[in-house]
Design an enzyme around this catalytic site. Structure first.
Site, PDB file in Angstrom:
ATOM      1  N   LYS A 284      15.759   6.125  12.152  1.00 12.29           N
ATOM      2  CA  LYS A 284      15.551   7.442  11.546  1.00 12.29           C
ATOM      3  C   LYS A 284      14.316   8.140  12.106  1.00 12.29           C
ATOM      4  O   LYS A 284      13.450   7.532  12.737  1.00 12.29           O
ATOM      5  CB  LYS A 284      15.482   7.319  10.025  1.00 12.29           C
ATOM      6  CG  LYS A 284      16.850   7.024   9.426  1.00 12.29           C
ATOM      7  CD  LYS A 284      16.877   7.106   7.921  1.00 12.29           C
ATOM      8  CE  LYS A 284      18.307   6.915   7.389  1.00 12.29           C
ATOM      9  NZ  LYS A 284      18.371   6.941   5.916  1.00 12.29           N
ATOM     10  N   ARG A 319      20.192  -1.681   5.575  1.00 15.58           N
ATOM     11  CA  ARG A 319      21.325  -0.993   6.190  1.00 15.58           C
ATOM     12  C   ARG A 319      20.919  -0.594   7.606  1.00 15.58           C
ATOM     13  O   ARG A 319      19.995   0.199   7.794  1.00 15.58           O
ATOM     14  CB  ARG A 319      21.696   0.236   5.353  1.00 15.58           C
ATOM     15  CG  ARG A 319      22.906   1.016   5.846  1.00 15.58           C
ATOM     16  CD  ARG A 319      23.219   2.166   4.898  1.00 15.58           C
ATOM     17  NE  ARG A 319      24.396   2.921   5.336  1.00 15.58           N
ATOM     18  CZ  ARG A 319      24.340   3.965   6.167  1.00 15.58           C
ATOM     19  NH1 ARG A 319      23.169   4.379   6.631  1.00 15.58           N
ATOM     20  NH2 ARG A 319      25.449   4.588   6.525  1.00 15.58           N
TER      21      ARG A 319
END
Length: 338
Positions: A284, A319
């Site tokens: 991210k 995740r």
């Protein structure tokens, strides 16, 4: 709702040190262990004050210390690895890589062989500014993949749409993962409650189109806890068992880079909610912000660091895009902290 007081576990301990400190009465187990905490910050949200005390001074710690029930059929001694499988053309780091059904199925099976406990199949990008697609199009992308993977690995489905949730469960999915925490579709609470299935509730404000403008918080970590508590309450009111809920602080959703760092750094605060915690920071932009690495696919080292830190902070699920590397990193962390 606003929780009157939060307890932030500090001074985390691992392995034999944690056991000895708990036995000596100088530490408490975090969610049943194996992590323990020796200090706690008591945060009074109404008064706007906080103070650090020994863990032995904490008297209302049940949500923090009680072991969690099994979730999605897993009884855990380590964090579960959830592999990300986007069947979208426009996801932020792998858009188009797995748009073809056969490619997606092969990738999901490879994740399972590499040690993924769960494969999370998504058919709609929720990156900032992503286009909204019809549930029928979303289902066309994911259902053949879900059907093919379900006999081989636990499948979760990353969706905000109730019709897709139901279709995916009918196709063999076991877990619903909703970035809107069951707010996007008015039928979502009913579908999950009727199915009695495990669910991931993620923190997000607004929608992918509006969330970047909704980043004002008084204390981002505490505010995320309180806003997730409201979603847990709504889920329980609809008949969803708290034991079926995993919470996700929503890294990258309605938070600035600095706020994302603050939430990850204070992850144990989430245990005030009595639920397992998932962290998804893989590739991210916050990792790019910290490291200066602009290409999302080059952020593996930072992703491993973030998820290793989460494991040491008690997270139950990570995740990730890069399953083999994460499995290996978590094995080493487990060996060093046992």
């Amino acid at each position: 709702m606003r929780l009157p007081r939060l307890i932030e576990p500090l001074g985390l301990l691992y392995g034999q040190a944690a056991v000895e400190a708990i036995n000596a009465g100088s530490a408490l187990p975090l969610a049943g262990g194996p992590v323990a905490f020796s200090l706690a910050r008591l945060i009074d949200r109404r008064a706007g004050t906080s103070r650090i005390v020994p863990a032995s001074a904490v008297t209302d710690e049940l949500c923090l210390t009680a072991p969690h029930a099994p979730w999605a059929g897993f009884t855990q001694s380590r964090p579960l690895v959830m592999g990300i499988l986007n069947t979208t053309p426009d996801s932020f780091s792998d858009g188009g890589d797995f748009a073809a059904h056969d490619t997606a199925i092969a990738a999901g099976l490879a994740m399972a062989r590499a040690g993924a406990d769960i494969v999370d199949v998504g058919g709609e990008s929720t990156r900032p500014g992503a286009a909204v697609i019809a549930p029928e199009d979303e289902q066309a992308r994911i259902l053949p993949v879900v059907r093919a993977l379900a006999p081989h690995v636990a499948v979760s489905v990353d969706t905000r749409n109730a019709a897709t949730m139901q279709a995916a469960l009918d196709a063999g999915a076991r877990i619903i993962n909703d970035v809107s925490a069951l707010t996007h579709d008015p039928d979502a609470l009913r579908v999950v409650a009727a199915a009695r299935c495990p669910v991931v509730l993620m923190h997000m404000r607004g929608t992918p189109a509006t969330m970047t403008g909704l980043t004002e918080y008084s204390d981002v970590a505490c505010d995320v806890v309180e806003e997730l508590e409201a979603r847990i309450a709504a889920a329980e009111d609809a008949g969803i068992l708290r034991a079926n809920i995993v919470i996700d602080p929503g890294i990258g959703f309605a938070k600035t880079a600095a706020q994302n760092v603050a939430v990850m750094a204070r992850l144990p605060l989430l245990f005030n909610l009595g639920c397992r915690v998932l962290l998804g920071a893989s590739r991210k932009s916050v990792i790019g912000h910290v490291t200066g690495v602009q290409n999302a696919k080059d952020r593996l080292p930072g992703s491993l660091a973030a998820h290793g830190f989460a494991a040491m902070a008690g997270a139950s699920v990570v995740r990730v895009h890069d399953v083999p590397e994460t499995v290996q990193a978590l094995q080493v962390i487990s060996a060093l902290t046992s």
